[in-house]
Motif scaffolding. Sequence first.
Motif, short mmCIF file in Angstrom:
data_model
loop_
_atom_site.label_atom_id
_atom_site.label_comp_id
_atom_site.label_asym_id
_atom_site.label_seq_id
_atom_site.Cartn_x
_atom_site.Cartn_y
_atom_site.Cartn_z
N CYS A 22 0.87 -1.17 0.00
CA CYS A 22 0.00 0.00 0.00
C CYS A 22 0.90 1.22 0.00
O CYS A 22 1.64 1.45 0.97
CB CYS A 22 -0.90 -0.02 1.23
SG CYS A 22 -1.89 1.48 1.45
N ALA A 23 0.87 1.97 -1.08
CA ALA A 23 1.70 3.17 -1.21
C ALA A 23 0.80 4.39 -1.27
O ALA A 23 -0.37 4.30 -1.62
CB ALA A 23 2.57 3.07 -2.45
N THR A 68 1.15 -10.95 8.22
CA THR A 68 1.95 -10.00 8.99
C THR A 68 1.90 -8.63 8.31
O THR A 68 2.18 -8.53 7.11
CB THR A 68 3.42 -10.45 9.09
OG1 THR A 68 3.48 -11.74 9.69
CG2 THR A 68 4.22 -9.46 9.94
N ILE A 69 1.55 -7.63 9.08
CA ILE A 69 1.53 -6.26 8.56
C ILE A 69 2.79 -5.55 9.02
O ILE A 69 3.29 -5.77 10.14
CB ILE A 69 0.26 -5.51 9.03
CG1 ILE A 69 0.08 -4.20 8.26
CG2 ILE A 69 0.27 -5.27 10.54
CD1 ILE A 69 -1.28 -3.53 8.50
N SER A 70 3.32 -4.71 8.15
CA SER A 70 4.53 -3.95 8.49
C SER A 70 4.53 -2.66 7.70
O SER A 70 3.77 -2.50 6.74
CB SER A 70 5.79 -4.77 8.19
OG SER A 70 5.88 -5.06 6.81
N ARG A 71 5.41 -1.76 8.13
CA ARG A 71 5.50 -0.51 7.37
C ARG A 71 6.96 -0.14 7.17
O ARG A 71 7.81 -0.43 8.02
CB ARG A 71 4.73 0.61 8.08
CG ARG A 71 5.20 0.99 9.46
CD ARG A 71 4.18 1.83 10.21
NE ARG A 71 3.55 2.84 9.39
CZ ARG A 71 2.34 3.36 9.65
NH1 ARG A 71 1.66 2.97 10.71
NH2 ARG A 71 1.83 4.27 8.86
N ASP A 72 7.23 0.44 6.02
CA ASP A 72 8.56 0.96 5.70
C ASP A 72 8.38 2.46 5.50
O ASP A 72 7.95 2.91 4.43
CB ASP A 72 9.11 0.29 4.44
CG ASP A 72 10.53 0.72 4.12
OD1 ASP A 72 10.92 1.83 4.53
OD2 ASP A 72 11.25 -0.04 3.46
N THR A 77 5.37 3.12 2.57
CA THR A 77 4.63 1.95 2.12
C THR A 77 4.30 1.06 3.32
O THR A 77 5.09 0.93 4.25
CB THR A 77 5.45 1.15 1.09
OG1 THR A 77 5.74 2.00 -0.02
CG2 THR A 77 4.68 -0.07 0.60
N VAL A 78 3.13 0.47 3.27
CA VAL A 78 2.72 -0.53 4.25
C VAL A 78 2.52 -1.85 3.51
O VAL A 78 1.96 -1.87 2.40
CB VAL A 78 1.43 -0.11 4.97
CG1 VAL A 78 0.89 -1.24 5.85
CG2 VAL A 78 1.69 1.13 5.83
N TYR A 79 2.96 -2.93 4.13
CA TYR A 79 2.89 -4.24 3.50
C TYR A 79 1.97 -5.16 4.27
O TYR A 79 1.80 -5.04 5.49
CB TYR A 79 4.29 -4.87 3.45
CG TYR A 79 5.31 -4.05 2.72
CD1 TYR A 79 6.25 -3.29 3.41
CD2 TYR A 79 5.34 -4.03 1.33
CE1 TYR A 79 7.19 -2.53 2.75
CE2 TYR A 79 6.28 -3.27 0.65
CZ TYR A 79 7.21 -2.52 1.36
OH TYR A 79 8.13 -1.77 0.69
#
Length: 123
Positions: A22-23, A68-72, A77-79
């Motif tokens: 998700c960008a 698993t949710i994560s963010r950079d 961006t969220v993955y």
Amino acid sequence: QVQLVESGGGLVQPGVSMRLSCAASAFRLDYYTIGWFRQAPGKEREGVSCITQTGSTSYADSVKGRFTISRDNAKNTVYLQMNSLKPEDTSLYYCAASASIFTTMNRKNYGYWGEGTQVTVSS
């Protein structure tokens, strides 16, 4: 204009993994709680997972231990890493942004939505 764009969907076989992204343009995702939702044909849109600005996470029972949710934040961006996919995971997946500072998977708390990316799990 605030815009969320999902990517990474597709057709996969049961048991494999897939990562959704998700960008955002025009705003910083790290200012928001970001949620992933999904909606299958004829069903209500349901919350899958969310991550707050400080990294707290929450998961629906149906995906706990598999997703698993994560963010950079550097990439804005969220993955959503999805492992051991099942046919019942087949849905249109949306990401959304909420001003809440707490984990929430109530879609009414989300003011910005992407267009969605289709995930189909089938043999």
